[in-house]
Design a protein around this motif. Structure first.
Motif, PDB file in Angstrom:
ATOM      1  N   GLU A  78      48.253  38.401  46.451  1.00 17.95           N
ATOM      2  CA  GLU A  78      49.302  40.142  46.650  1.00 17.95           C
ATOM      3  C   GLU A  78      47.912  41.935  46.912  1.00 17.95           C
ATOM      4  OE1 GLU A  78      52.376  41.028  46.153  1.00 17.95           O
ATOM      5  OE2 GLU A  78      52.867  38.600  45.385  1.00 17.95           O
ATOM      6  N   ALA A  79      47.892  41.254  48.081  1.00 20.52           N
ATOM      7  CA  ALA A  79      46.625  42.387  48.221  1.00 20.52           C
ATOM      8  C   ALA A  79      46.372  42.586  49.739  1.00 20.52           C
ATOM      9  CB  ALA A  79      45.028  41.590  48.218  1.00 20.52           C
ATOM     10  N   ASP A 199      42.659  48.615  41.076  1.00 20.76           N
ATOM     11  CA  ASP A 199      43.512  48.726  40.115  1.00 20.76           C
ATOM     12  C   ASP A 199      42.953  47.657  39.318  1.00 20.76           C
ATOM     13  OD1 ASP A 199      44.122  46.459  41.572  1.00 20.76           O
ATOM     14  OD2 ASP A 199      45.869  47.647  42.584  1.00 20.76           O
ATOM     15  N   ASP A 201      44.531  44.553  38.967  1.00 20.08           N
ATOM     16  CA  ASP A 201      45.780  43.815  39.070  1.00 20.08           C
ATOM     17  C   ASP A 201      45.734  42.594  38.861  1.00 20.08           C
ATOM     18  OD1 ASP A 201      44.819  43.820  41.857  1.00 20.08           O
ATOM     19  OD2 ASP A 201      47.370  44.219  42.154  1.00 20.08           O
ATOM     20  N   ASN A 203      45.158  40.621  40.304  1.00 21.82           N
ATOM     21  CA  ASN A 203      46.011  39.781  41.755  1.00 21.82           C
ATOM     22  C   ASN A 203      46.015  39.185  42.741  1.00 21.82           C
ATOM     23  OD1 ASN A 203      47.490  41.432  42.729  1.00 21.82           O
ATOM     24  ND2 ASN A 203      48.788  41.271  41.201  1.00 21.82           N
ATOM     25  N   ASP A 204      44.863  40.231  43.398  1.00 26.18           N
ATOM     26  CA  ASP A 204      44.871  40.417  44.914  1.00 26.18           C
ATOM     27  C   ASP A 204      44.523  38.513  45.434  1.00 26.18           C
ATOM     28  OD1 ASP A 204      44.396  42.850  44.207  1.00 26.18           O
ATOM     29  OD2 ASP A 204      42.521  42.929  43.326  1.00 26.18           O
TER      30      ASP A 204
HETATM   31 CA   LIG Z   1      46.974  43.622  44.050  1.00 23.90          CA
END
Ligand SMILES: [Ca+2]
Ligand SMILES: [Ca+2]
Ligand SMILES: [Ca+2]
Ligand SMILES: [Ca+2]
Length: 214
Positions: A78-79, A199, A201, A203-204
């Motif tokens: 997710e990046a 950020d 997160d 989840n990259d």
């Molecule tokens: Ca991300």
């Protein structure tokens, strides 16, 4: 002998005569043994045994029997950046490689020299999930790395102008001094690809590994 099971308890019931149907036989209560199976840790639990602390996003294959294990990877991204994740062999839980410690000059090159699963490029398109499978030698500790928007080849070639950032679980090994790897579960690693944590997160790239004994 008759065996019956209730949950994790197995009951072994013996009959000590061979005369069935008579009043003194066939009751299978002459000797009864209940055997309860304890919680036998699986291979995934053994690998994850030391995970959970801030800089312990590691794979511990030191306690496994046999020669090799199969590692099945599920990789999700997710990046925006096209990241590259890999694993390398370390000598102790602090990431030592020979005489080099994270943050020492030459550590990144040494880590890439110790890279395993070199035929697996753990990279996927943004928003995609892919599966990979490989084998790892038991008896060693392994740590993950993430190369942000780049490849190992760019770090290892002679051109220092194209070097991407590489991050390790060991904060001292990261040029920005930030955390870039987080444990999301047993053998589930979340990576942050932006400098300084960005950020945050994590989840990259998410890499989930399931181990089975070969
Ligand atoms: Ca991300
Ligand atoms: Ca380069
Ligand atoms: Ca971390
Ligand atoms: Ca991020």
């Amino acid at each position: 002998m008759r065996v019956s099971q209730s949950g994790s308890v197995f009951t072994l019931a013996w009959e000590d005569t061979n005369v069935d149907g008579l009043s003194f036989g066939g009751d299978f209560n002459d000797l009864i043994i209940n055997v309860e199976l304890g919680n036998i840790p699986g291979v995934n639990q053994l690998v994850a045994i030391d995970q959970g602390e801030d800089q312990r996003e590691l794979l511990d294959l030191t306690q496994l029997p046999g020669q090799q294990v199969t590692a099945d990877f599920t990789v999700n991204r997710e990046a925006a950046l096209d990241n590259f994740v890999g694993f390398y062999r370390i000598d102790d839980e602090d990431g030592q490689i020979g005489s080099l410690n994270p943050g020492d000059a030459g550590y990144a090159a040494a880590a890439l020299g110790r890279r395993v699963l070199t035929d697996l490029d753990l990279r996927v398109a943004d928003g995609a999930t892919e599966s990979f499978s490989g084998t790892l030698d038991v008896g060693f500790l392994y740590a993950p790395f993430i190369i942000a928007n780049g490849t190992p080849e760019q770090l290892l070639d002679q051109d220092t102008n194209n070097d991407p950032e590489i991050y390790f679980p060991f904060i001292a090994g990261n040029a920005d001094g930030a955390d870039h790897v987080r444990l999301l579960g047993d053998n589930v690693f979340g990576f942050e690809d932006l400098p300084g944590g960005g950020d945050n997160d994590f989840n990259d790239i998410v890499v989930q590994i399931n181990f089975t004994l070969v």
